[in-house]
Motif scaffolding. Structure first.
Motif, PDB file in Angstrom:
ATOM      1  N   LYS A  90       0.839  -1.190   0.000  1.00 50.15           N
ATOM      2  CA  LYS A  90       0.000   0.000   0.000  1.00 50.15           C
ATOM      3  C   LYS A  90       0.873   1.238   0.000  1.00 50.15           C
ATOM      4  O   LYS A  90       2.052   1.199   0.364  1.00 50.15           O
ATOM      5  N   TYR A  91       0.279   2.353  -0.432  1.00 48.45           N
ATOM      6  CA  TYR A  91       0.918   3.665  -0.356  1.00 48.45           C
ATOM      7  C   TYR A  91       0.198   4.488   0.717  1.00 48.45           C
ATOM      8  O   TYR A  91      -1.028   4.450   0.823  1.00 48.45           O
ATOM      9  N   ILE A  92       0.970   5.219   1.496  1.00 49.86           N
ATOM     10  CA  ILE A  92       0.427   6.005   2.603  1.00 49.86           C
ATOM     11  C   ILE A  92       0.650   7.481   2.320  1.00 49.86           C
ATOM     12  O   ILE A  92       1.782   7.914   2.066  1.00 49.86           O
ATOM     13  N   LEU A  93      -0.416   8.262   2.346  1.00 52.11           N
ATOM     14  CA  LEU A  93      -0.317   9.699   2.099  1.00 52.11           C
ATOM     15  C   LEU A  93       0.510  10.364   3.195  1.00 52.11           C
ATOM     16  O   LEU A  93       0.244  10.199   4.382  1.00 52.11           O
ATOM     17  N   GLN A  94       1.516  11.126   2.782  1.00 55.41           N
ATOM     18  CA  GLN A  94       2.414  11.780   3.717  1.00 55.41           C
ATOM     19  C   GLN A  94       2.140  13.265   3.869  1.00 55.41           C
ATOM     20  O   GLN A  94       2.137  13.803   4.968  1.00 55.41           O
ATOM     21  N   SER A  95       1.963  13.950   2.752  1.00 57.33           N
ATOM     22  CA  SER A  95       1.807  15.405   2.842  1.00 57.33           C
ATOM     23  C   SER A  95       1.000  15.952   1.684  1.00 57.33           C
ATOM     24  O   SER A  95       0.903  15.333   0.617  1.00 57.33           O
ATOM     25  N   GLU A  96       0.428  17.125   1.920  1.00 54.51           N
ATOM     26  CA  GLU A  96      -0.279  17.898   0.909  1.00 54.51           C
ATOM     27  C   GLU A  96       0.304  19.304   0.936  1.00 54.51           C
ATOM     28  O   GLU A  96       0.298  19.961   1.971  1.00 54.51           O
ATOM     29  N   LEU A  97       0.801  19.749  -0.204  1.00 54.57           N
ATOM     30  CA  LEU A  97       1.466  21.052  -0.274  1.00 54.57           C
ATOM     31  C   LEU A  97       0.734  21.940  -1.270  1.00 54.57           C
ATOM     32  O   LEU A  97       0.765  21.698  -2.470  1.00 54.57           O
ATOM     33  N   ILE A 109       4.298   7.456   0.503  1.00 56.98           N
ATOM     34  CA  ILE A 109       5.368   6.465   0.565  1.00 56.98           C
ATOM     35  C   ILE A 109       4.727   5.098   0.774  1.00 56.98           C
ATOM     36  O   ILE A 109       3.598   5.000   1.269  1.00 56.98           O
ATOM     37  N   ASP A 110       5.441   4.053   0.391  1.00 61.67           N
ATOM     38  CA  ASP A 110       4.901   2.718   0.601  1.00 61.67           C
ATOM     39  C   ASP A 110       5.099   2.310   2.059  1.00 61.67           C
ATOM     40  O   ASP A 110       5.748   3.002   2.833  1.00 61.67           O
ATOM     41  N   ASP A 111       4.505   1.183   2.443  1.00 61.75           N
ATOM     42  CA  ASP A 111       4.520   0.775   3.841  1.00 61.75           C
ATOM     43  C   ASP A 111       5.909   0.415   4.356  1.00 61.75           C
ATOM     44  O   ASP A 111       6.141   0.401   5.565  1.00 61.75           O
ATOM     45  N   GLY A 113       8.554   2.250   3.466  1.00 62.08           N
ATOM     46  CA  GLY A 113       9.296   3.497   3.483  1.00 62.08           C
ATOM     47  C   GLY A 113      10.392   3.572   2.438  1.00 62.08           C
ATOM     48  O   GLY A 113      11.164   4.532   2.414  1.00 62.08           O
ATOM     49  N   SER A 114      10.458   2.595   1.544  1.00 67.98           N
ATOM     50  CA  SER A 114      11.549   2.526   0.573  1.00 67.98           C
ATOM     51  C   SER A 114      11.170   3.039  -0.815  1.00 67.98           C
ATOM     52  O   SER A 114      12.032   3.162  -1.687  1.00 67.98           O
ATOM     53  N   LYS A 115       9.883   3.335  -1.027  1.00 66.73           N
ATOM     54  CA  LYS A 115       9.443   3.851  -2.322  1.00 66.73           C
ATOM     55  C   LYS A 115       8.508   5.034  -2.088  1.00 66.73           C
ATOM     56  O   LYS A 115       7.719   5.050  -1.142  1.00 66.73           O
ATOM     57  N   GLY A 116       8.607   6.028  -2.966  1.00 67.06           N
ATOM     58  CA  GLY A 116       7.781   7.212  -2.808  1.00 67.06           C
ATOM     59  C   GLY A 116       7.163   7.665  -4.113  1.00 67.06           C
ATOM     60  O   GLY A 116       7.657   7.347  -5.208  1.00 67.06           O
ATOM     61  N   MET A 117       6.056   8.390  -3.996  1.00 67.75           N
ATOM     62  CA  MET A 117       5.345   8.912  -5.151  1.00 67.75           C
ATOM     63  C   MET A 117       4.930  10.351  -4.871  1.00 67.75           C
ATOM     64  O   MET A 117       4.476  10.678  -3.782  1.00 67.75           O
ATOM     65  N   MET A 118       5.130  11.205  -5.857  1.00 65.80           N
ATOM     66  CA  MET A 118       4.709  12.603  -5.746  1.00 65.80           C
ATOM     67  C   MET A 118       3.897  12.966  -6.983  1.00 65.80           C
ATOM     68  O   MET A 118       4.276  12.626  -8.109  1.00 65.80           O
ATOM     69  N   ALA A 119       2.777  13.637  -6.785  1.00 62.85           N
ATOM     70  CA  ALA A 119       1.945  14.060  -7.912  1.00 62.85           C
ATOM     71  C   ALA A 119       1.532  15.509  -7.730  1.00 62.85           C
ATOM     72  O   ALA A 119       1.294  15.966  -6.609  1.00 62.85           O
ATOM     73  N   ILE A 120       1.446  16.220  -8.847  1.00 65.89           N
ATOM     74  CA  ILE A 120       1.020  17.615  -8.844  1.00 65.89           C
ATOM     75  C   ILE A 120      -0.264  17.722  -9.652  1.00 65.89           C
ATOM     76  O   ILE A 120      -0.294  17.395 -10.847  1.00 65.89           O
ATOM     77  N   PHE A 121      -1.327  18.150  -9.000  1.00 63.94           N
ATOM     78  CA  PHE A 121      -2.636  18.346  -9.623  1.00 63.94           C
ATOM     79  C   PHE A 121      -2.923  19.846  -9.738  1.00 63.94           C
ATOM     80  O   PHE A 121      -2.619  20.610  -8.813  1.00 63.94           O
TER      81      PHE A 121
END
Length: 325
Positions: A90-97, A109-111, A113-121
């Motif tokens: 699973k991926y866990i939401l870390q922050s909203e900027l 980040i994944d459970d 902590g070794s993989k991360g995803m960032m998206a800009i909407f």
């Protein structure tokens, strides 16, 4: 620091990096209309990680901007997604900027902590940037805190622009000498300024009181660096700008940087108490807008010291995207 405009970044497949530039406005509206015309319902930003992990790459890709699609073909996007999602539960939401133009950045980040995803909407929920990357962790120091208990070096409510223990929420994390640093700005209605963005005086943080975070002794001071003008032009030759370094004992030294030109009111050798005035917040040094930079390290040498995680006088944890006071 400032991301009021998105930048075109190269696709770096070696780090599984997917991104594109921002042309928010007409392009976003065009993408939104096309998706609706095709009978599709736009996914909510917070749904992206789950949809991506579930393998619905077409759904995600159809919501990306034309510029993104021009940089990253769907087949490549799909292949990278499948490879990156291996072994992720699973991926866990870390922050909203929030950005000043109605857009928003999300980090997961994944459970492990070794993989991360960032998206800009953008404000129409069109995806203008998507980055997935492996994360380098430093568990040997991530759970070691200062013996000194610190307060924030400011009054009132501030926004954590950079802070946390991965490089997606804290760019300092990649550098041992400032790994656990924080950058703070004042944010009002998703913006850190009002008026002309090229003027320091337009920023809510500029000229605010910069305070002592814990009792100590002043060991280094620089007070003669001019504030960057216009805002966005940075002084990389003097990265700390105007700064104060405090010795708190226990081989713990706090670094407070980017003070306003000639605003520092303490001198080397002064004994200071928590809450005392050090000077005023500025935009000197390697700073793209007025803000507070605060980190603690094991020596007063900014180049060879090692950052230590700060033990704040509160139980609440906070990272990029949080307000603190």
């Amino acid at each position: 620091m400032r991301y009021l405009k998105f930048l075109l970044l190269l696709v770096a497949f070696s780090t599984v990096f997917l991104t594109a530039c921002n042309t928010v406005g007409e392009e976003g509206e065009e993408n939104k209309e096309e998706n609706t015309d095709q009978g599709g319902k736009l996914l909510e930003p917070k749904e992206l990680a789950d949809v991506f992990l579930n393998g619905d790459y077409e759904k995600v890709y159809s919501q990306t901007s034309k510029t993104f699609q021009g940089e990253v073909p769907f087949k490549q996007f799909q292949e990278l997604g499948k490879e990156f999602n291996k072994d992720v539960a699973k991926y866990i939401l870390q922050s909203e900027l929030p950005y000043g133009n109605g857009a928003k950045q999300y980090v997961w980040i994944d459970d492990s902590g070794s993989k991360g995803m960032m998206a800009i909407f953008d404000e129409d929920d069109i995806i203008h940037g998507l980055q997935v990357m492996p994360l380098t962790l430093y568990p040997e120091t991530d759970n070691i805190y200062t013996e000194t208990i610190f307060d924030f070096p400011f009054q009132d409510k501030w926004f954590v622009f950079w802070g946390g223990t991965n490089s997606l929420v804290n760019y300092h994390y990649a550098y041992e000498n400032q790994r656990y640093a924080y950058d703070f700005v004042i944010m009002t209605e998703y913006s850190s300024y009002e008026g002309d963005p090229t003027l320091n005086e337009s920023y809510y943080a500029f000229g605010k009181e910069y305070l002592v975070p814990a009792d100590g002794t002043v060991v280094q001071v620089e007070n003669s660096v001019k504030d960057n003008e216009p805002v966005g032009r940075m002084n990389q030759k003097q990265p700390l700008g105007n700064y104060v370094i405090l010795d708190h004992g226990n081989k713990e030294f706090s670094y407070l940087a980017h003070f306003k030109y000639q605003s520092i009111v303490v001198k080397e050798g002064d004994k200071v108490k928590k809450g005392d005035l050090l000077g005023l917040v500025g935009n000197s040094g390697n700073s793209s807008e007025p803000h507070i930079h605060f980190h603690v390290a094991d020596s007063p040498d900014p180049m060879t010291s090692k950052s230590i995680k700060i033990n704040f006088d509160r139980e609440d944890k906070f990272i990029q995207g949080d307000f603190v006071d």
